[in-house]
Scaffold this motif. Structure first.
Motif, PDB file in Angstrom:
ATOM      1  N   ASN A 119     -17.234  47.772  56.273  1.00 31.25           N
ATOM      2  CA  ASN A 119     -18.307  47.687  55.284  1.00 31.25           C
ATOM      3  C   ASN A 119     -18.660  46.262  54.949  1.00 31.25           C
ATOM      4  O   ASN A 119     -19.779  45.960  54.602  1.00 31.25           O
ATOM      5  CB  ASN A 119     -17.927  48.435  54.020  1.00 31.25           C
ATOM      6  CG  ASN A 119     -18.011  49.921  54.254  1.00 31.25           C
ATOM      7  OD1 ASN A 119     -18.801  50.349  55.070  1.00 31.25           O
ATOM      8  ND2 ASN A 119     -17.205  50.668  53.556  1.00 31.25           N
TER       9      ASN A 119
ATOM     10  N   ILE B 287     -21.777  59.637  45.625  1.00 35.02           N
ATOM     11  CA  ILE B 287     -22.856  58.917  46.269  1.00 35.02           C
ATOM     12  C   ILE B 287     -22.534  57.444  46.385  1.00 35.02           C
ATOM     13  O   ILE B 287     -22.798  56.813  47.400  1.00 35.02           O
ATOM     14  CB  ILE B 287     -24.160  59.106  45.480  1.00 35.02           C
ATOM     15  CG1 ILE B 287     -24.615  60.556  45.577  1.00 35.02           C
ATOM     16  CG2 ILE B 287     -25.220  58.180  45.975  1.00 35.02           C
ATOM     17  CD1 ILE B 287     -25.838  60.839  44.759  1.00 35.02           C
ATOM     18  N   LEU B 288     -21.981  56.905  45.329  1.00 34.53           N
ATOM     19  CA  LEU B 288     -21.888  55.456  45.273  1.00 34.53           C
ATOM     20  C   LEU B 288     -20.517  54.924  45.657  1.00 34.53           C
ATOM     21  O   LEU B 288     -20.416  53.835  46.188  1.00 34.53           O
ATOM     22  CB  LEU B 288     -22.230  54.976  43.856  1.00 34.53           C
ATOM     23  CG  LEU B 288     -23.594  55.475  43.351  1.00 34.53           C
ATOM     24  CD1 LEU B 288     -23.767  55.172  41.885  1.00 34.53           C
ATOM     25  CD2 LEU B 288     -24.702  54.840  44.155  1.00 34.53           C
TER      26      LEU B 288
ATOM     27  N   VAL C  76     -17.603  56.956  47.081  1.00 32.15           N
ATOM     28  CA  VAL C  76     -16.885  57.567  48.204  1.00 32.15           C
ATOM     29  C   VAL C  76     -17.284  56.985  49.553  1.00 32.15           C
ATOM     30  O   VAL C  76     -16.421  56.727  50.389  1.00 32.15           O
ATOM     31  CB  VAL C  76     -17.065  59.100  48.179  1.00 32.15           C
ATOM     32  CG1 VAL C  76     -16.675  59.722  49.494  1.00 32.15           C
ATOM     33  CG2 VAL C  76     -16.257  59.686  47.048  1.00 32.15           C
ATOM     34  N   PRO C  77     -18.568  56.766  49.790  1.00 35.10           N
ATOM     35  CA  PRO C  77     -18.880  56.216  51.103  1.00 35.10           C
ATOM     36  C   PRO C  77     -18.182  54.900  51.371  1.00 35.10           C
ATOM     37  O   PRO C  77     -17.843  54.581  52.512  1.00 35.10           O
ATOM     38  CB  PRO C  77     -20.397  56.019  51.055  1.00 35.10           C
ATOM     39  CG  PRO C  77     -20.869  56.998  50.055  1.00 35.10           C
ATOM     40  CD  PRO C  77     -19.791  57.098  49.044  1.00 35.10           C
ATOM     41  N   PHE C  78     -17.933  54.146  50.303  1.00 34.98           N
ATOM     42  CA  PHE C  78     -17.278  52.865  50.522  1.00 34.98           C
ATOM     43  C   PHE C  78     -15.771  52.981  50.661  1.00 34.98           C
ATOM     44  O   PHE C  78     -15.104  51.997  50.956  1.00 34.98           O
ATOM     45  CB  PHE C  78     -17.632  51.912  49.383  1.00 34.98           C
ATOM     46  CG  PHE C  78     -19.081  51.531  49.392  1.00 34.98           C
ATOM     47  CD1 PHE C  78     -19.974  52.184  48.575  1.00 34.98           C
ATOM     48  CD2 PHE C  78     -19.549  50.550  50.251  1.00 34.98           C
ATOM     49  CE1 PHE C  78     -21.324  51.857  48.595  1.00 34.98           C
ATOM     50  CE2 PHE C  78     -20.882  50.214  50.271  1.00 34.98           C
ATOM     51  CZ  PHE C  78     -21.771  50.871  49.449  1.00 34.98           C
ATOM     52  N   LEU C  79     -15.276  54.176  50.422  1.00 38.56           N
ATOM     53  CA  LEU C  79     -13.844  54.357  50.627  1.00 38.56           C
ATOM     54  C   LEU C  79     -13.493  54.255  52.096  1.00 38.56           C
ATOM     55  O   LEU C  79     -12.383  53.882  52.458  1.00 38.56           O
ATOM     56  CB  LEU C  79     -13.403  55.729  50.102  1.00 38.56           C
ATOM     57  CG  LEU C  79     -13.402  55.915  48.596  1.00 38.56           C
ATOM     58  CD1 LEU C  79     -13.031  57.350  48.283  1.00 38.56           C
ATOM     59  CD2 LEU C  79     -12.436  54.978  47.945  1.00 38.56           C
ATOM     60  N   HIS C  80     -14.459  54.625  52.915  1.00 40.79           N
ATOM     61  CA  HIS C  80     -14.165  54.564  54.342  1.00 40.79           C
ATOM     62  C   HIS C  80     -13.974  53.121  54.741  1.00 40.79           C
ATOM     63  O   HIS C  80     -14.699  52.248  54.300  1.00 40.79           O
ATOM     64  CB  HIS C  80     -15.317  55.182  55.130  1.00 40.79           C
ATOM     65  CG  HIS C  80     -15.539  56.617  54.753  1.00 40.79           C
ATOM     66  ND1 HIS C  80     -14.763  57.620  55.234  1.00 40.79           N
ATOM     67  CD2 HIS C  80     -16.444  57.192  53.936  1.00 40.79           C
ATOM     68  CE1 HIS C  80     -15.178  58.764  54.738  1.00 40.79           C
ATOM     69  NE2 HIS C  80     -16.189  58.546  53.948  1.00 40.79           N
ATOM     70  N   ASP C  81     -13.092  52.935  55.630  1.00 41.91           N
ATOM     71  CA  ASP C  81     -12.606  51.634  56.067  1.00 41.91           C
ATOM     72  C   ASP C  81     -13.379  50.421  55.530  1.00 41.91           C
ATOM     73  O   ASP C  81     -14.504  50.169  55.905  1.00 41.91           O
ATOM     74  CB  ASP C  81     -12.622  51.593  57.584  1.00 41.91           C
ATOM     75  CG  ASP C  81     -11.833  50.418  58.087  1.00 41.91           C
ATOM     76  OD1 ASP C  81     -11.282  49.667  57.258  1.00 41.91           O
ATOM     77  OD2 ASP C  81     -11.795  50.238  59.290  1.00 41.91           O
TER      78      ASP C  81
END
Lengths: 497, 320
Positions: free
Chosen positions: A334, A322-323, A325-330
């Protein structure tokens, strides 16, 4: 391990019940098998019924009034007695529940073999059906090995016996019985398991001939859960669906009639406790889950959430997903997000909040709002405004004449009108009267004295006719509508002087 | 001959296990076929989604390699389309959330999994705010809602691949979304606020049999909180028997009173909600101990006798 041996007895033994009990006990304890049961023929019904038995197998919860130092045999016979009592109470129904002693067994105290033993009480065999029946009819002993793989039709109690084989034991017992006819035995034989038939009109005591074909029922079901899939495929109790026991019982009915009826009677009278335990102790359903035990609570009490969670990696994967992995994207995109888009989002949200607030205020002002959604509020407001302006028109036109009339009549009667409405903290004051300088200021002052903070003023002045619509908010103690009206009227009156 | 107590016997013979070469997180059961999709959890760009086939007769879980495909970074959630959505080709539609919402068609004849569409909900740029979760609307299966770290939730029309609405109701990142009724999109009510401030609610689930009931779990908490939307802010029950934080919850597909939860204590607990709770709280009905922390739990209406759990590199189907 499991074997069943049924050896028919056509010999008459006129033993008393107690003796039989003693015999059964001695027999089962000497060889170390789990139980022995004596099936007696009931002549009227031509059926073999449970007459006497002794249980010598594994015990789950010991409940006894005796001191700890008892011999194994005594413990076993007491256990048999307790099992018998349990059976009686269960089938006597709920009325007898309260009368049970504290040492009485309850279903969850039983292991599977004990449960099997109790259920044997309910069985009856009409020769030549059933294993005991067949043995009786054939006058020969029947040795059933591998009872777990037997078809239900041959061994109708297979469904309640879960068994497993052990080769050496089979051989050992087989050798026993090969030797058996040769041995000379006494009534309290240590080698034999007796399941005697007794014919009532014969009354001989022929102990020395007891050795000839006896009907023996041996059994010691185990409850390892390698049980017969085929037999159990129709049998399905779901612990999680305790509400649906009736449905499951229907499935049971097809397979093993007596057994299913027994179980269903039991379950009907004690639905939840029995059901959840029968799943755990009997494991008919191959559930991956095991029943919850209260002992786990002790460990739970030692668990301290704060310390553990903070120090260890609690919910590691979930938090990551939740916290993090989404920020792993480019990453570059972000960094943009928080500044630009979030601001926009916040502003948008504030605008929406304001809108909602205003809608609520509007709703509170309009008298006859039927529904609470925005569309209806607006529609009702439009209608109300139209209605009001029509009314104003009417009043103005009708007031022109009476106004003149009134003025002609005299100053005693005036056409002033004051309408006050206070909803929550919102105030609406509508008034008309004759104009005088300083009137408006006086009105606002008196409103302030009453604790009303004016927020909007609409006035019109035609021909000495003063009309005002004042909106305000209450600050502090809320005045009554009457108080406000009186005050305004006072001003108008004073102003005239 | 003496047997030990039944509880201590291993029950793993009744569970069906799939060993994966990598840790698994996302999991979904197909509503029409006996297929299960699992998503990997590797902290780099290359992740995979595998499709497994479950055969209840032989009690086996087999991967279908031709249907395995790549996904950038771990998928935060996988979900097959609800049974009410029938594809003309007969295959299954699988949605995955990650950087975007992607739709894949998994063919009936197991030949391949084709990407159908990539849905991006950002109007301003071609980059979309990464999604934390999504849910498919059972009643109107063309509608799907996603939630994202940019505090918004978006409702999509997947047939036309367009955005229907965007909801801005949260102050912070949205962690999970569950959809029931999309008729009234204007109002949002705060149903439950966690008792400790700054403790986010991580996951939530509607009870499909009793739609007033939902369950949620908090960060670093061993409690499963049951809520009734008719009485907001006051939980109906708090199930507190896990010995570690709870990671996943799933309602029973065919009973409105049963729920299953899995957590860091490696236990999956099945609970029955009574009408009146006892003084010591509610005890679970039954328990299963897995090898390590249970990260995912799914209980599907297409396989009501089985609960799927994911822990470490394994996915297991447990018979109820």
């Amino acid at each position: 391990m499991d074997e069943l041996s049924i050896i028919p007895l056509w010999k008459v033994i006129g033993a008393e019940k107690k003796e039989i009990q003693g015999l059964l006990k001695a027999v089962v304890q000497s060889v170390g098998w789990t139980y022995s049961v004596f099936w007696q023929l009931c002549p009227q019904r031509r059926k073999l019924l449970w007459s006497s038995g002794n249980y010598n197998g594994a015990i789950k919860t010991r409940k006894t009034t005796q001191p700890a130092e008892v011999t194994a045999e005594e413990a076993a016979s007491e256990r048999s007695q307790q099992l018998m009592e349990l059976y009686e109470t269960l089938f006597a129904g709920e009325s007898s529940m309260e009368a049970r002693a504290c040492t009485a067994l309850s279903p969850e105290d039983l292991t599977d073999p004990e449960w099997f033993y109790v259920l044997c009480f309910t069985y009856s065999f009409e020769p030549p059906s059933g294993m005991p029946g067949k043995a009786y009819a054939r006058r020969k002993h029947i040795w059933l090995s591998g009872a777990n793989e037997v078809d239900n039709k041959i061994f109708s109690r297979a469904i309640s016996a879960k068994v497993k084989e052990s080769e050496e034991f089979v051989d050992h017992i087989k050798s026993f019985f090969h030797n058996y006819p040769k041995s000379n035995t006494k009534p309290t034989l240590s080698e034999h398991f007796i399941n005697e038939e007794r014919e009532e009109d014969e009354d001989e005591v022929e102990e020395e001939e007891m050795t000839m074909s006896e009907e023996i029922r041996l059994g010691s079901p185990d409850d390892d859960d390698v049980s017969n899939q085929n037999l159990l495929s129709d049998f399905h109790i779901e612990a999680t669906n305790s509400l649906d026991t009736h449905m499951d019982m229907m499935n049971l009915m097809e397979e093993g009639g007596n057994y299913s009826q027994t179980v269903s009677t039991l379950l009907m009278s004690q639905p939840t406790s029995l059901l959840s335990d029968s799943v755990s102790t009997s494991s008919y359903v191959q559930s991956s889950f095991i029943s919850w035990r209260v002992e786990n609570v002790k460990e739970h009490q030692q668990y301290q959430r704060v310390e553990k969670a903070a120090s260890s990696s609690s919910q590691w994967m979930l938090k990551h997903i939740i916290l993090k992995v989404p920020f792993l994207h480019d990453n570059t995109k972000n960094k943009r997000l928080p500044r630009e888009e979030l601001n926009h989002v916040v502003a948008e949200r504030r605008r929406r909040e304001k809108l909602n607030e205003r809608f609520i205020t509007l709703r509170s002002l309009v008298p006859f709002v039927t529904k609470m959604d925005k569309v209806s509020i607006l529609g009702d407001t439009i209608e109300y405004v139209n209605h009001l302006s029509k009314r104003i028109h009417e009043l103005e036109s009708t007031h022109h004449e009476p106004n003149q009339k009134r003025m002609r009549i005299g100053k005693g009667r005036t056409w002033e009108e004051v309408e006050v409405s206070i909803i929550e903290s919102d105030v609406l004051l509508e008034m008309r009267c004759e104009y005088r300088d300083g009137l408006l200021l006086n009105i606002l002052q008196v409103l302030k004295e009453l604790g009303i903070e004016t927020t909007a003023v609409h006035t019109a002045l035609n021909d000495h006719h003063f009309e005002a619509e004042i909106r305000a908010k209450v600050r502090g103690k809320k005045p009554t509508i009457a108080e406000v009206k009186i005050a305004i009227h006072q001003i108008i009156y004073n102003n005239k002087l | 001959m003496d047997n030990s107590a039944p509880d201590s016997l291993p029950r793993s013979e009744t569970a069906v296990t799939y060993d994966s070469p990598y840790p698994l997180y996302a999991m979904s059961f197909s509503s029409s076929t006996h297929r299960i999709a699992v998503g990997s959890f590797l902290e780099d760009y290359n992740n995979r989604i595998d499709i497994l086939s479950f055969d209840s007769d032989s009690m086996s879980l087999k991967p279908l390699p031709s249907l395995s495909f790549e996904h950038p970074y771990p998928p935060t959630k996988l979900m097959f389309s609800p049974p009410s959505l029938r594809r003309s080709s007969g295959g299954d539609l699988l949605a995955s959330s990650g950087d975007f919402l992607r739709l894949w068609e998994v063919n009936e004849d197991s030949s391949s999994a084709e990407p159908v569409s990539v849905l991006n909900n950002s109007k301003t740029s071609e980059f979309c705010a990464p999604l934390t979760s999504f849910d498919w609307n059972d009643v109107e299966p063309k509608r799907l809602g996603t939630c994202s770290i940019d505090t918004t939730c978006t409702i999509w029309d997947v047939e036309r691949s367009v955005v229907e609405t965007q909801l801005i109701a949260h102050d912070k990142e949205v962690h999970d979304i569950a959809i029931f009724d999309l008729r009234d999109k204007e109002h949002s009510t705060i149903i439950y606020e966690s008792p400790q401030p700054d403790t986010p609610l991580l996951r939530l689930a509607w009870n499909k049999q009793d739609l007033r009931c939902m369950a949620t779990i908090l960060m670093d908490s061993n409690k499963v909180v049951i809520l009734d939307i008719r009485s907001p802010t006051m939980p109906v029950a708090e199930l507190e028997r896990h010995q570690g934080s709870v990671n996943a919850i799933a309602w029973a597909p065919q009973s409105c009173k049963h729920i299953c939860s899995g957590g860091d204590d490696a236990q999956a607990l099945i609970w029955e909600l009574p009408t009146m709770a006892g003084p010591n709280g509610i005890d679970p009905l039954s328990v299963y101990s897995a090898g390590s922390e249970i990260n995912q739990l799914q209980w599907s209406a297409s396989l009501p006798d089985w609960i799927g759990i994911a822990f470490a590199n394994k996915m297991q189907l447990l018979r109820v």
